[in-house]
Design a protein around this motif. Sequence first.
Motif, PDB file in Angstrom:
ATOM      1  N   GLU A 206       0.838  -1.191   0.000  1.00 46.05           N
ATOM      2  CA  GLU A 206       0.000   0.000   0.000  1.00 46.05           C
ATOM      3  C   GLU A 206       0.877   1.246   0.000  1.00 46.05           C
ATOM      4  O   GLU A 206       1.844   1.345   0.749  1.00 46.05           O
ATOM      5  N   GLU A 207       0.531   2.200  -0.838  1.00 47.93           N
ATOM      6  CA  GLU A 207       1.249   3.470  -0.891  1.00 47.93           C
ATOM      7  C   GLU A 207       0.553   4.465   0.022  1.00 47.93           C
ATOM      8  O   GLU A 207      -0.657   4.685  -0.069  1.00 47.93           O
ATOM      9  N   VAL A 208       1.332   5.084   0.938  1.00 46.76           N
ATOM     10  CA  VAL A 208       0.769   6.021   1.902  1.00 46.76           C
ATOM     11  C   VAL A 208       1.615   7.297   1.917  1.00 46.76           C
ATOM     12  O   VAL A 208       2.712   7.344   1.356  1.00 46.76           O
ATOM     13  N   ILE A 209       1.097   8.330   2.556  1.00 51.72           N
ATOM     14  CA  ILE A 209       1.840   9.569   2.741  1.00 51.72           C
ATOM     15  C   ILE A 209       2.458   9.556   4.143  1.00 51.72           C
ATOM     16  O   ILE A 209       1.783   9.296   5.133  1.00 51.72           O
ATOM     17  N   VAL A 210       3.750   9.840   4.198  1.00 50.77           N
ATOM     18  CA  VAL A 210       4.510   9.763   5.445  1.00 50.77           C
ATOM     19  C   VAL A 210       4.966  11.154   5.853  1.00 50.77           C
ATOM     20  O   VAL A 210       5.463  11.919   5.017  1.00 50.77           O
ATOM     21  N   ASP A 211       4.806  11.494   7.128  1.00 47.07           N
ATOM     22  CA  ASP A 211       5.388  12.710   7.682  1.00 47.07           C
ATOM     23  C   ASP A 211       5.968  12.384   9.052  1.00 47.07           C
ATOM     24  O   ASP A 211       5.891  11.233   9.525  1.00 47.07           O
ATOM     25  N   GLU A 212       6.555  13.386   9.711  1.00 44.23           N
ATOM     26  CA  GLU A 212       7.226  13.124  10.983  1.00 44.23           C
ATOM     27  C   GLU A 212       6.245  12.724  12.072  1.00 44.23           C
ATOM     28  O   GLU A 212       6.589  11.948  12.970  1.00 44.23           O
ATOM     29  N   ASP A 213       5.025  13.218  12.016  1.00 44.90           N
ATOM     30  CA  ASP A 213       4.021  12.824  13.002  1.00 44.90           C
ATOM     31  C   ASP A 213       3.763  11.322  12.933  1.00 44.90           C
ATOM     32  O   ASP A 213       3.600  10.663  13.974  1.00 44.90           O
ATOM     33  N   MET A 214       3.703  10.783  11.726  1.00 42.80           N
ATOM     34  CA  MET A 214       3.528   9.337  11.591  1.00 42.80           C
ATOM     35  C   MET A 214       4.709   8.599  12.202  1.00 42.80           C
ATOM     36  O   MET A 214       4.544   7.569  12.879  1.00 42.80           O
ATOM     37  N   ALA A 215       5.935   9.116  11.975  1.00 44.08           N
ATOM     38  CA  ALA A 215       7.127   8.463  12.499  1.00 44.08           C
ATOM     39  C   ALA A 215       7.158   8.457  14.023  1.00 44.08           C
ATOM     40  O   ALA A 215       7.786   7.592  14.631  1.00 44.08           O
ATOM     41  N   ARG A 216       6.493   9.425  14.644  1.00 39.51           N
ATOM     42  CA  ARG A 216       6.407   9.454  16.107  1.00 39.51           C
ATOM     43  C   ARG A 216       5.401   8.428  16.628  1.00 39.51           C
ATOM     44  O   ARG A 216       5.492   7.988  17.777  1.00 39.51           O
ATOM     45  N   GLU A 217       4.431   8.060  15.799  1.00 42.78           N
ATOM     46  CA  GLU A 217       3.329   7.217  16.246  1.00 42.78           C
ATOM     47  C   GLU A 217       3.499   5.745  15.900  1.00 42.78           C
ATOM     48  O   GLU A 217       2.940   4.883  16.575  1.00 42.78           O
ATOM     49  N   ARG A 218       4.257   5.445  14.845  1.00 42.99           N
ATOM     50  CA  ARG A 218       4.414   4.059  14.427  1.00 42.99           C
ATOM     51  C   ARG A 218       5.782   3.898  13.769  1.00 42.99           C
ATOM     52  O   ARG A 218       6.434   4.892  13.414  1.00 42.99           O
ATOM     53  N   PRO A 219       6.260   2.670  13.595  1.00 42.68           N
ATOM     54  CA  PRO A 219       7.585   2.475  12.990  1.00 42.68           C
ATOM     55  C   PRO A 219       7.636   2.984  11.550  1.00 42.68           C
ATOM     56  O   PRO A 219       6.770   2.652  10.734  1.00 42.68           O
ATOM     57  N   VAL A 220       8.630   3.786  11.253  1.00 46.21           N
ATOM     58  CA  VAL A 220       8.896   4.262   9.901  1.00 46.21           C
ATOM     59  C   VAL A 220      10.378   4.079   9.620  1.00 46.21           C
ATOM     60  O   VAL A 220      11.221   4.572  10.384  1.00 46.21           O
ATOM     61  N   TRP A 221      10.702   3.352   8.577  1.00 44.34           N
ATOM     62  CA  TRP A 221      12.086   3.189   8.149  1.00 44.34           C
ATOM     63  C   TRP A 221      12.341   4.148   6.987  1.00 44.34           C
ATOM     64  O   TRP A 221      11.636   4.109   5.972  1.00 44.34           O
ATOM     65  N   VAL A 222      13.332   4.984   7.143  1.00 46.22           N
ATOM     66  CA  VAL A 222      13.700   5.931   6.096  1.00 46.22           C
ATOM     67  C   VAL A 222      14.990   5.463   5.447  1.00 46.22           C
ATOM     68  O   VAL A 222      16.008   5.293   6.128  1.00 46.22           O
ATOM     69  N   VAL A 223      14.954   5.240   4.161  1.00 44.22           N
ATOM     70  CA  VAL A 223      16.170   4.895   3.425  1.00 44.22           C
ATOM     71  C   VAL A 223      16.875   6.207   3.072  1.00 44.22           C
ATOM     72  O   VAL A 223      16.354   7.025   2.327  1.00 44.22           O
TER      73      VAL A 223
END
Length: 417
Positions: A206-223
């Motif tokens: 699934e393609e989603v929109i990611v921002d820093e708020d999302m990274a604070r709430e759930r795991p986000v891996w940034v390449v």
Amino acid sequence: MTLSVFFLRTRIVFRYFAGKDPGLDPGKNDMKRMLFFGCLGGILLSAACERLDDDRTLHTGERDYIFTLEDVAQLLAAVPVGDAQVGEVKDAVSASSDNGYDTEYTMKDLFLTPGAGVGSETATRVEAYPEPLRDLITAAVRKTFGDTRSMDAETFLDALSGSDVQIYWPYSEEFEGGEMPVVTFDPGDNSVRNIGYLRREDGTVEEVIVDEDMARERPVWVVNRNADAEYKSLEMRRREDPDWGQGGLITAGTRASGKNYFQTLVLRSFQANRQYDSWFAGGSEFFVKCGAVEDFTASTDAELRLYSPSVTDFLIVVKRSEVGKPVDFNAVLVSEWTGMLDNCAFMMVEDDGGALTTWKCSAMVKYNSKSYGFDIEIPLHTRDDIVWRGALTRTYIERNSGAVGHFGDVDLVLELI
């Protein structure tokens, strides 16, 4: 055709796999998965026709690769990451953090020593990760290329493992398990939002929109690309040399010889009050550089000529969760600050790379009631953000010892002890 062009052309495939369509029968959903991996095969096969161009000595500016950060993010989203692989990445980014770096997991460590962080010296036990993330990536690439193209598969894997690409996991210290990561990449344009990819249990992406708020709430891996692994962090220097101190209230490097005590200039604490880069690029890497003539006690012209300035230069990584908070560092800047020192040259930069250059400055000492300058060249890069640079006089340091000083967007506590 480059690998990056193939990925750009197949982004519509990721949109198509926005999740399992309840209106489709199981057979059609299987066809969706087959189409996705077929496109992945075309993407990877295109790399076989490319000239491998990852020799870092060939590039003085931006490096050229056979893949982009977006390519790697889409590849990570395509493999079946589970709790074991998430735990591996968590171990690695936690180790990097403990070693004084950001919460990052380099491709070099991912392939050579799974679960090891930047600065880790001991190899990972094989049994610790029965199915490490590297095996999932390797299996996907080799399956795509097929047995007859295995050399091309190895070329691709070698290029990936030898690159400066990494997984950056912001706010990983808040993660308690149970969720799969959204994978995104650094767009490189200071954006606050970007496309991310989430692999569902049924294998669709699934393609989603990611921002820093999302990274604070759930795991986000940034390449993104690693910027600090080649430097020794303050924590690593402390482990190698006790004179760097242990942080907090303990300061090593102060000695007394009989009744002849001398003072030591110490950086007690460091507080960054803003973030210098996009959150996709990670935290800030500050270099603190101090030039002075240490232990200056010359009493003749001949002795004066024997002295040369020294430069203290170390890395401080400020994670995004540490912005606006004072952090105890307790690092020695000038180990032997005598009464004959007039000033020292001091500079802080936030590292952004570029060509190596120098800041030409001087440190002053008093000799026979006269001030003498010693020329100093302090290295920096052309793209670095200069936070503050100038001369710190003895009068300033003595009057403000132990007090908070404001240096641009950074607050420091310098102390003579």
